[in-house]
Write an enzyme that holds these catalytic residues in place. Sequence first.
Site, PDB file in Angstrom:
ATOM      1  N   GLY A  44      39.410  27.998  28.390  1.00  0.00           N
ATOM      2  CA  GLY A  44      39.952  28.749  29.095  1.00  0.00           C
ATOM      3  C   GLY A  44      40.254  28.527  30.539  1.00  0.00           C
ATOM      4  N   GLU A  99      35.493  30.150  35.412  1.00  0.00           N
ATOM      5  CA  GLU A  99      35.927  30.980  34.246  1.00  0.00           C
ATOM      6  C   GLU A  99      37.278  31.695  34.312  1.00  0.00           C
ATOM      7  OE1 GLU A  99      35.355  31.357  31.460  1.00  0.00           O
ATOM      8  OE2 GLU A  99      33.334  31.609  30.568  1.00  0.00           O
ATOM      9  N   ASP A 103      34.303  39.208  30.473  1.00  0.00           N
ATOM     10  CA  ASP A 103      34.588  40.597  29.675  1.00  0.00           C
ATOM     11  C   ASP A 103      33.171  41.161  29.738  1.00  0.00           C
ATOM     12  OD1 ASP A 103      35.830  42.145  28.093  1.00  0.00           O
ATOM     13  OD2 ASP A 103      36.184  40.703  26.407  1.00  0.00           O
ATOM     14  N   LYS A 131      37.061  41.872  33.556  1.00  0.00           N
ATOM     15  CA  LYS A 131      37.362  43.089  33.063  1.00  0.00           C
ATOM     16  C   LYS A 131      36.023  43.875  32.985  1.00  0.00           C
ATOM     17  CE  LYS A 131      40.296  42.578  28.994  1.00  0.00           C
ATOM     18  NZ  LYS A 131      40.319  42.399  27.493  1.00  0.00           N
ATOM     19  N   ARG A 165      48.091  29.901  25.626  1.00  0.00           N
ATOM     20  CA  ARG A 165      47.333  29.564  26.617  1.00  0.00           C
ATOM     21  C   ARG A 165      48.330  28.962  27.859  1.00  0.00           C
ATOM     22  NH1 ARG A 165      41.614  29.363  25.728  1.00  0.00           N
ATOM     23  NH2 ARG A 165      41.106  28.638  23.540  1.00  0.00           N
TER      24      ARG A 165
HETATM   25  C1  PRP Z   1      36.214  33.594  27.106  1.00  0.00           C
HETATM   26  C2  PRP Z   1      35.975  33.127  28.421  1.00  0.00           C
HETATM   27  C3  PRP Z   1      34.483  33.341  28.689  1.00  0.00           C
HETATM   28  C4  PRP Z   1      34.021  34.243  27.630  1.00  0.00           C
HETATM   29  C5  PRP Z   1      34.108  35.856  28.458  1.00  0.00           C
HETATM   30  O1  PRP Z   1      36.276  32.416  26.245  1.00  0.00           O
HETATM   31  O2  PRP Z   1      36.678  31.949  28.847  1.00  0.00           O
HETATM   32  O3  PRP Z   1      33.712  32.265  28.221  1.00  0.00           O
HETATM   33  O4  PRP Z   1      35.330  34.703  26.755  1.00  0.00           O
HETATM   34  O5  PRP Z   1      33.731  36.818  27.643  1.00  0.00           O
HETATM   35  P1  PRP Z   1      32.149  37.602  27.795  1.00  0.00           P
HETATM   36  O6  PRP Z   1      32.161  37.904  28.948  1.00  0.00           O
HETATM   37  O7  PRP Z   1      32.702  38.612  26.744  1.00  0.00           O
HETATM   38  O8  PRP Z   1      31.017  36.644  27.126  1.00  0.00           O
HETATM   39  P2  PRP Z   1      36.493  32.151  24.698  1.00  0.00           P
HETATM   40  O9  PRP Z   1      35.111  32.183  23.834  1.00  0.00           O
HETATM   41  O10 PRP Z   1      37.426  33.034  24.534  1.00  0.00           O
HETATM   42  O11 PRP Z   1      36.813  30.752  24.610  1.00  0.00           O
HETATM   43  P3  PRP Z   1      38.052  29.712  25.414  1.00  0.00           P
HETATM   44  O12 PRP Z   1      37.524  29.438  26.727  1.00  0.00           O
HETATM   45  O13 PRP Z   1      37.964  28.527  24.576  1.00  0.00           O
HETATM   46  O14 PRP Z   1      39.215  30.605  25.447  1.00  0.00           O
END
Ligand code: PRP
Length: 178
Positions: A44, A99, A103, A131, A165
């Site tokens: 991401g 990041e 979330d 978030k 993306r």
């Molecule tokens: C997303 C983002 C963080 C994580 C945050 O990654 O990049 O790493 O989720 O969420 P959290 O605060 O609930 O832990 P994702 O696993 O979707 O992978 P990506 O980066 O490949 O989209």
Amino acid sequence: MGETSYGKILISEEQIRNRIKELGAQITKDYEDKKLLLVGILNGCVYFMTDLSREIDKLLQIDFMVVSSYGSSTSTSGVVKIIKDLNRSIEGFDVLIIEDIVDTGLTLSYIKEVLEARKPNSVKICTLVNKIGRRKVDIDVDYVGFEIPDEFIIGYGMDYAEKYRNLKDVLIIRPELI
Ligand code: PRP
């Protein structure tokens, strides 16, 4: 708010660009005398990492980690696994984790703990969007591009089932696409 075929624009390309300039200037100032290492959490972070790093006006290094938390689902499993680790020692570096989104905070609290154990000078966190309403663990986020509501968002690095993306804006995904 602008409507597109993938959803409503929550944060426009221009808003993102302007905010990244501000963040870059702030980080430049805060890390003036530091040995800065940006650690991007793939996938991401890619667009944010490349744009933000070029708005930081000082020598720095970059590296990346891949961790798995969500898989292709939209809710967290709470399990974080390191798939690809850093290629170096971070001892003595001032690490800034990059990041796209914080979330629940589970991913970042785990990564921060892992990196802090490796004796860097400092570890801080920078996220494009935050978030805050979804937190499951308390975590300090040092640099936030935008606080956002609890909507499912895509674009500028963020995906739904690995798609969308490369959209230039951050969008609230159209419910029919889920
Ligand atoms: C997303 C983002 C963080 C994580 C945050 O990654 O990049 O790493 O989720 O969420 P959290 O605060 O609930 O832990 P994702 O696993 O979707 O992978 P990506 O980066 O490949 O989209």
